[in-house]
Scaffold this active site. Structure first.
Site, mmCIF file in Angstrom:
data_model
loop_
_atom_site.group_PDB
_atom_site.id
_atom_site.type_symbol
_atom_site.label_atom_id
_atom_site.label_comp_id
_atom_site.label_asym_id
_atom_site.label_seq_id
_atom_site.Cartn_x
_atom_site.Cartn_y
_atom_site.Cartn_z
ATOM 1 N N ASP A 44 4.682 -47.891 -25.304
ATOM 2 C CA ASP A 44 4.389 -46.574 -25.882
ATOM 3 C C ASP A 44 4.947 -46.478 -27.300
ATOM 4 O OD1 ASP A 44 3.789 -43.476 -25.036
ATOM 5 O OD2 ASP A 44 5.438 -43.639 -26.454
ATOM 6 N N LYS A 74 -0.036 -42.606 -31.028
ATOM 7 C CA LYS A 74 -0.184 -41.150 -31.158
ATOM 8 C C LYS A 74 -0.595 -40.734 -32.565
ATOM 9 C CE LYS A 74 3.714 -40.987 -27.920
ATOM 10 N NZ LYS A 74 4.652 -42.046 -28.375
#
Ligand code: A2P
Length: 270
Positions: A44, A74
Site C-alpha cells: 500500500d 492513492k
C-alpha cells in the site's frame, strides 16, 4: 494469505505492507522485497509518499509476476483540487512501472472528490478496484448522491487507542471493506509499550505488534502495518497461526481512548 471479498467481486489480501514515511530508493525497495519474501502479497503506497518508484523496484526484485501482487496507490489532494485525477493516475503508474493498480483510492475528501470519483470511474483497465480513504459518513453520502458505484474500500486510521469501530460498522453495513492505517499506533507512538498488550503478548508468546494485528484480522479489517526492518516485517506477518480469545479481544477493545495520531477528515488542512 487470507483474503477478503470486496463489493465488486474481487478479493484483497487481508494483510498488506504500509510504506508511509519509508524513503524512496533502497529503503522502500528493500521493505517491499522483504515483505514479499516473507509472504505478504499486498503493498500500500500513495503518490504523496514519494516512493512509488522504490515500490516498483522492490516488486520487480522479488521476481514475482505482477499478477501475484496486490498493489494500491492513492490520488493526492492537490490533484483532486486541480481536477487532474486521470493525469495523476498515469503519473503514479509510470513511477510504479506497471500498467494497472489493483486498488486506487481518493486519499482524502479534498474539495472536488465527487468529480474525481466520476473521472476515475472512466479509467477503464488502469484501476481494478476503486475506493476512498479518510471518509466519514457524510462524505460517503455525498459520493452516493453523485454516482451509483459504492467504494469497495474505505482506508481509515484505527488502532487500539482509536479503534474507530463505529465507522467500521457503518462501512460494513454499506458493503464497504475497511482498511486501517497506523494499525500499530503510528511512528513515534507508545501503543506497543501498553501494559495490557504486553500482558496478552506474554500469554500467547507473541509480540505486542502481532497481538494488535491479530485483533484487526479477527475484527475483519484489512491491516497495513509499516516497517522498514526485515525482522519486524517478517514477524508482523506471522499472525495467521493463532487466535485471540473473545475475552482478550474485549480487553483490547477496552483500550479505546479516542486518541488519533493523524488528521481528522473533517478538519485536515493539507
Ligand atoms: P520501523 O519502520 O522502524 O520498524 P504503523 O504501522 O502504525 O504506522 O506503525 C509503524 C511504526 O511502528 C513504525 O515506526 C515502525 O518502525 C514501528 N514498528 C513496526 N513494526 C514493529 C514491531 N513489530 N515492533 C516494534 N515497532 C514496530
Amino acid at each position: 494469505m487470507h483474503k477478503i471479498l470486496l463489493n465488486d467481486g474481487r478479493s484483497i489480501p487481508q494483510l498488506g505492507l504500509g510504506v508511509f514515511q519509508t524513503r524512496d530508493g533502497e529503503e522502500t525497495a528493500n521493505a517491499v522485497y522483504w515483505a514479499l519474501e516473507a509472504g505478504y502479497r499486498h503493498i500500500d503506497t500513495a503518490k504523496i509518499y514519494a516512493n512509488e518508484r522504490g515500490v516498483g523496484e522492490g516488486m520487480r526484485k522479488s521476481g514475482l509476476a505482477r499478477g501475484e501482487i496486490y498493489l494500491t496507490t492513492k490520488l493526492w489532494n492537490e490533484d483532486i483540487r486541480k481536477g487532474r485525477a486521470r493525469e495523476a493516475l498515469a503519473e503514479s503508474l509510470e513511477m510504479l512501472g506497471t500498467d494497472y493498480v489493483d486498488l486506487y483510492l481518493i486519499h482524502w475528501p479534498a474539495v472536488g472528490y465527487e468529480k474525481a470519483w466520476m473521472e476515475l470511474l472512466q479509467a477503464e483497465g488502469k484501476i481494478r478496484t476503486i475506493g476512498v480513504s479518510n471518509f466519514h459518513e457524510h462524505h460517503l453520502d455525498s459520493l452516493a448522491r453523485t454516482a451509483k458505484v459504492v467504494p469497495a474500500v474505505n482506508q481509515i486510521e484505527a488502532h487500539p487507542y482509536f479503534n474507530n469501530q463505529k465507522l467500521i460498522d457503518l462501512c460494513a453495513a454499506r458493503g464497504i471493506a475497511v482498511q486501517v492505517w497506523s494499525p500499530l499506533g503510528g511512528t513515534g507512538g507508545n501503543l506497543l509499550q501498553d501494559a495490557v498488550l504486553a500482558g496478552i503478548a506474554v500469554k500467547y508468546g507473541r509480540t505486542p505488534a502481532q497481538i494488535v494485528l491479530r485483533w484487526d484480522l479477527q475484527r475483519g479489517v484489512i491491516v497495513l502495518p509499516k516497517s522498514v526492518h526485515r525482522e519486524r516485517i517478517a514477524s508482523n506477518g506471522e499472525i495467521f497461526d493463532f487466535e485471540l480469545s473473545r475475552e482478550d479481544m474485549e480487553r483490547i477493545n477496552a483500550l479505546e481512548r479516542g486518541e488519533r495520531v493523524g488528521a481528522n477528515p473533517d478538519t485536515f488542512d493539507f
